[in-house]
Scaffold this active site. Sequence first.
Site, PDB file in Angstrom:
ATOM      1  N   LYS A  25     -27.465  15.872  -9.269  1.00 50.23           N
ATOM      2  CA  LYS A  25     -27.889  15.562  -7.896  1.00 50.23           C
ATOM      3  C   LYS A  25     -27.619  16.786  -7.036  1.00 50.23           C
ATOM      4  O   LYS A  25     -26.766  17.613  -7.363  1.00 50.23           O
ATOM      5  CB  LYS A  25     -27.100  14.365  -7.341  1.00 50.23           C
ATOM      6  CG  LYS A  25     -27.834  13.616  -6.266  1.00 50.23           C
ATOM      7  CD  LYS A  25     -28.878  12.675  -6.867  1.00 50.23           C
ATOM      8  CE  LYS A  25     -29.663  11.950  -5.803  1.00 50.23           C
ATOM      9  NZ  LYS A  25     -30.486  10.893  -6.406  1.00 50.23           N
TER      10      LYS A  25
HETATM   11  P1  NAD Z   1     -36.411   8.251   2.334  1.00 51.78           P
HETATM   12  O1  NAD Z   1     -35.796   9.370   3.071  1.00 51.78           O
HETATM   13  O2  NAD Z   1     -37.839   8.346   1.946  1.00 51.78           O
HETATM   14  O3  NAD Z   1     -36.220   6.879   3.153  1.00 51.78           O
HETATM   15  C1  NAD Z   1     -34.983   6.402   3.560  1.00 51.78           C
HETATM   16  C2  NAD Z   1     -35.252   5.242   4.512  1.00 51.78           C
HETATM   17  O4  NAD Z   1     -34.026   4.590   4.818  1.00 51.78           O
HETATM   18  C3  NAD Z   1     -35.842   5.653   5.858  1.00 51.78           C
HETATM   19  O5  NAD Z   1     -36.826   4.701   6.234  1.00 51.78           O
HETATM   20  C4  NAD Z   1     -34.664   5.572   6.812  1.00 51.78           C
HETATM   21  O6  NAD Z   1     -35.053   5.352   8.161  1.00 51.78           O
HETATM   22  C5  NAD Z   1     -33.939   4.394   6.217  1.00 51.78           C
HETATM   23  N1  NAD Z   1     -32.535   4.254   6.575  1.00 51.78           N
HETATM   24  C6  NAD Z   1     -31.552   5.171   6.548  1.00 51.78           C
HETATM   25  N2  NAD Z   1     -30.388   4.600   6.941  1.00 51.78           N
HETATM   26  C7  NAD Z   1     -30.674   3.284   7.199  1.00 51.78           C
HETATM   27  C8  NAD Z   1     -29.927   2.175   7.642  1.00 51.78           C
HETATM   28  N3  NAD Z   1     -28.632   2.294   7.880  1.00 51.78           N
HETATM   29  N4  NAD Z   1     -30.553   0.981   7.798  1.00 51.78           N
HETATM   30  C9  NAD Z   1     -31.861   0.860   7.551  1.00 51.78           C
HETATM   31  N5  NAD Z   1     -32.622   1.872   7.119  1.00 51.78           N
HETATM   32  C10 NAD Z   1     -32.034   3.068   6.966  1.00 51.78           C
HETATM   33  O7  NAD Z   1     -35.489   8.017   1.035  1.00 51.78           O
HETATM   34  P2  NAD Z   1     -35.892   7.343  -0.345  1.00 51.78           P
HETATM   35  O8  NAD Z   1     -36.364   8.402  -1.246  1.00 51.78           O
HETATM   36  O9  NAD Z   1     -36.741   6.152  -0.081  1.00 51.78           O
HETATM   37  O10 NAD Z   1     -34.459   6.887  -0.888  1.00 51.78           O
HETATM   38  C11 NAD Z   1     -33.850   5.681  -0.460  1.00 51.78           C
HETATM   39  C12 NAD Z   1     -32.767   5.315  -1.472  1.00 51.78           C
HETATM   40  O11 NAD Z   1     -33.358   5.159  -2.772  1.00 51.78           O
HETATM   41  C13 NAD Z   1     -31.657   6.336  -1.659  1.00 51.78           C
HETATM   42  O12 NAD Z   1     -30.455   5.662  -1.969  1.00 51.78           O
HETATM   43  C14 NAD Z   1     -32.110   7.135  -2.876  1.00 51.78           C
HETATM   44  O13 NAD Z   1     -31.035   7.771  -3.546  1.00 51.78           O
HETATM   45  C15 NAD Z   1     -32.695   6.011  -3.707  1.00 51.78           C
HETATM   46  N6  NAD Z   1     -33.663   6.425  -4.723  1.00 51.78           N
HETATM   47  C16 NAD Z   1     -34.775   7.143  -4.400  1.00 51.78           C
HETATM   48  C17 NAD Z   1     -35.681   7.481  -5.399  1.00 51.78           C
HETATM   49  C18 NAD Z   1     -36.967   8.196  -5.087  1.00 51.78           C
HETATM   50  O14 NAD Z   1     -37.804   8.314  -5.998  1.00 51.78           O
HETATM   51  N7  NAD Z   1     -37.209   8.659  -3.880  1.00 51.78           N
HETATM   52  C19 NAD Z   1     -35.427   7.126  -6.726  1.00 51.78           C
HETATM   53  C20 NAD Z   1     -34.294   6.383  -7.024  1.00 51.78           C
HETATM   54  C21 NAD Z   1     -33.418   6.043  -6.013  1.00 51.78           C
END
Ligand code: NAD
Length: 436
Positions: free
Chosen positions: A126
């Site tokens: 990461k």
């Molecule tokens: P992103 O940046 O695209 O979106 C994050 C979202 O969460 C945004 O809409 C933001 O406004 C919202 N957010 C942040 N803090 C918040 C809160 N306290 N309450 C409500 N909403 C909140 O990120 P992402 O890529 O969608 O990742 C989200 C999660 O999924 C993370 O934990 C990441 O590690 C995990 N993840 C992502 C992927 C991927 O392919 N992008 C894969 C596996 C896991």
Amino acid sequence: MKTQAILKAHASNPTPALKAESLEANPWHQAMAQLDRAGAKMKADSFVLERLRHCKRILTVSIPVRMDDGSLKVFEGYRIQHNIDRGPAKGGIRYHPQVSLDEVKALAFWMTMKCAVVNLPYGGAKGGIICDPKTMSMGELERMTRRYTSEISIIIGPEKDIPAPDVNTNEQVMSWIMDTFSMTVGYSCPGVVTGKPIEAGGSLGRKEATGRGVFYVTRELAQAQGRDLKQMTVAVQGFGNVGSNAANIFHQYGSKVVAVSDVSGGLYNPEGLNIPDILAYSAKHKTIADYPKADHVPVESFLEIPCDILIPAAMENQITSANASRIKAKYIVEGANGPTSGEADRILHDRGIIVIPDILANSGGVTVSYFEWVQDIQAYFWNEDDVNRRLQEIITKAFHEIYETSQREKVDLRMAAFMVGLNRLAKTVKLRGTFP
Ligand code: NAD
């Protein structure tokens, strides 16, 4: 476990001593507690556990960036490879003010476990930069990304460590990483990073893959329990890559998505939200907080909203001992990494709430990242149906292996997922032995 015992148990890791009240909020502590619980249950080899308590490589870099106003700002960034026994390291890059060494270590560890759970030939990694991308211009983001890539280029590469998107990083950021690395080695190297746009060597289906995987495992759980997913209501916390795609796929399937939120606010309609309309609003306004055609819910109480399926898809440590007793959902499907603390896990388990753990639920992202990497290396690209079909095959197989383990061993799905992943990992670690 008493605080003193916890601190003693983790005396060998580099984390500074933690105060009792901060233990629940510390992702590395939570990750190591999960490992310890699974290790004890499986009577795992103590040497394997000790190996997994340490990250293989931790690189901290300083990233000087010329800002638009002419000033120079130095950001701190990390790239951590937790384990590479099963293949090259793999894991996303996060831009967020709350990035910390312990957070990146935990996320790298969860990647190791996740790749073992779905049986991908990868280890875990990461990366992250402590920054607030919301306050930065495109030019500043590009210069920061390129300098960070240059700083970590000594340890990344298609055969070494392959980054991907995470919170606040997207296809554009992945393109800059690919370009910077390619300029450094002197030839185009699309396989160095996944989550790229199609035009820059990306894979069809990658953008939706994590949300799609969340949907597949939820459908399997509902089926295994004799429930009709179309009759169940869904709430999604976080409307970024994972949350918005998950909400859309559940909506397309016919489930009623009653609530969604982002960092600025939540929306609720017990009759079901119009997700395509909210997606269009979000694309235009960059937030959904002021969307006019729904009730508004504060982010602090969003997770307590009435629903059958709750999908945390934002940040870690959202469901804790402080709110677990008020959660109304029957299923929690962890789109985010580490959204549920160990303390909350116990409360939810006692209340009969089923949690599909992150290392299974959100593994659709790394699975299609793996497909993207394979396609880049072969320079041969698949159609979207092939991508989705292979994703469904892999994640459904992993779900059933874990579900059956949980039934047989009478443990929750998180413990079962750890048992499946650890078992696979332990075999490789032992077979490879210790160098020299
Ligand atoms: P992103 O940046 O695209 O979106 C994050 C979202 O969460 C945004 O809409 C933001 O406004 C919202 N957010 C942040 N803090 C918040 C809160 N306290 N309450 C409500 N909403 C909140 O990120 P992402 O890529 O969608 O990742 C989200 C999660 O999924 C993370 O934990 C990441 O590690 C995990 N993840 C992502 C992927 C991927 O392919 N992008 C894969 C596996 C896991």
